[in-house]
Scaffold this motif. Structure first.
Motif, PDB file in Angstrom:
ATOM      1  N   UNK A 161      10.535 -13.741 -38.877  1.00  0.00           N
ATOM      2  CA  UNK A 161      10.348 -13.620 -37.169  1.00  0.00           C
ATOM      3  C   UNK A 161       9.774 -14.462 -36.389  1.00  0.00           C
ATOM      4  N   UNK A 162      10.461 -16.114 -36.313  1.00  0.00           N
ATOM      5  CA  UNK A 162       9.498 -16.873 -35.295  1.00  0.00           C
ATOM      6  C   UNK A 162       9.598 -16.770 -34.001  1.00  0.00           C
ATOM      7  N   UNK A 163       9.567 -16.915 -33.081  1.00  0.00           N
ATOM      8  CA  UNK A 163       9.386 -17.131 -32.059  1.00  0.00           C
ATOM      9  C   UNK A 163      10.204 -17.977 -31.414  1.00  0.00           C
ATOM     10  N   UNK A 164      11.119 -17.734 -30.379  1.00  0.00           N
ATOM     11  CA  UNK A 164      11.886 -19.241 -30.353  1.00  0.00           C
ATOM     12  C   UNK A 164      10.476 -20.251 -29.503  1.00  0.00           C
ATOM     13  N   UNK A 165      11.168 -21.496 -30.425  1.00  0.00           N
ATOM     14  CA  UNK A 165       9.890 -23.143 -29.667  1.00  0.00           C
ATOM     15  C   UNK A 165       9.150 -23.133 -31.158  1.00  0.00           C
ATOM     16  N   UNK A 166       8.750 -22.082 -32.100  1.00  0.00           N
ATOM     17  CA  UNK A 166       8.254 -22.016 -32.757  1.00  0.00           C
ATOM     18  C   UNK A 166       8.094 -22.947 -33.647  1.00  0.00           C
ATOM     19  N   UNK A 167       7.434 -23.695 -34.975  1.00  0.00           N
ATOM     20  CA  UNK A 167       8.202 -24.595 -35.708  1.00  0.00           C
ATOM     21  C   UNK A 167       8.281 -23.523 -37.167  1.00  0.00           C
ATOM     22  N   UNK A 168       9.366 -24.096 -37.646  1.00  0.00           N
ATOM     23  CA  UNK A 168      10.051 -22.824 -38.981  1.00  0.00           C
ATOM     24  C   UNK A 168       9.644 -23.511 -40.243  1.00  0.00           C
ATOM     25  N   UNK A 169       9.426 -22.967 -41.196  1.00  0.00           N
ATOM     26  CA  UNK A 169       9.254 -23.925 -42.421  1.00  0.00           C
ATOM     27  C   UNK A 169       9.744 -25.276 -42.547  1.00  0.00           C
TER      28      UNK A 169
END
Length: 156
Positions: free
Chosen positions: A89-97
């Motif tokens: 559940x990444x935060x908005x703006x956080x990079x994803x894998x």
């Protein structure tokens, strides 16, 4: 205790700390903190008791109600419970894998699905399906790329 027991122990301890911080008296036998929390959250007292006695984890709806009353996000509640990881559940703006194609990324480079947007915006369950379907329809027929602000700003 096994790994599940230690997750439950850690989560219950975290919830107890939140309860104390929010003024729920759970330390004295007749403090009424468990009952008051259950009433404030609109959940069964037994669900609160089972959690604090390390007998079972609350279900999603109970976690949602407890998070609201205890003043934490559902994301934090789920992560602390061990049911998901911060990467789930990444935060908005956080990079994803894995990066989505450029046309599918939101500003800042993060793709947010309609279901994720509903969660982030706090869309109630009673309207969630409608929100997700409408958003998917708009995306499907929109025909504009999110990176082109001229098209979205003018509506052309």
């Amino acid at each position: 205790m096994g790994e599940k027991g230690s997750e439950m122990e850690r989560f219950a301890g975290w919830v107890e700390g939140l309860m104390r911080d929010r003024g729920y008296d759970i330390d004295s036998p007749r403090g009424g903190g468990r009952s008051r929390l259950a009433e404030d959250a609109g959940v069964h007292r037994a669900a609160v008791t089972r959690l604090l006695q390390r007998q079972s984890m609350p279900d999603l709806e109970t976690m949602r109600a407890l998070a609201r009353v205890l003043g934490v996000s559902l994301r934090d509640m789920l992560i602390q419970s061990g049911k998901v990881t911060p990467e789930d559940l990444p935060l908005p703006g956080a990079p994803r894998a894995a990066a989505a194609p450029a046309a599918e990324r939101a500003p800042g480079g993060v793709r947010v699905t309609p279901a994720e947007a509903a969660d982030l915006l706090g869309i109630p369950d009673s309207h969630r399906r409608q929100f997700v379907e409408m958003t998917e329809m708009i995306i499907a027929v929109g025909g504009t790329k999110p990176e082109d602000p001229r098209k979205t700003a003018t509506g052309r």
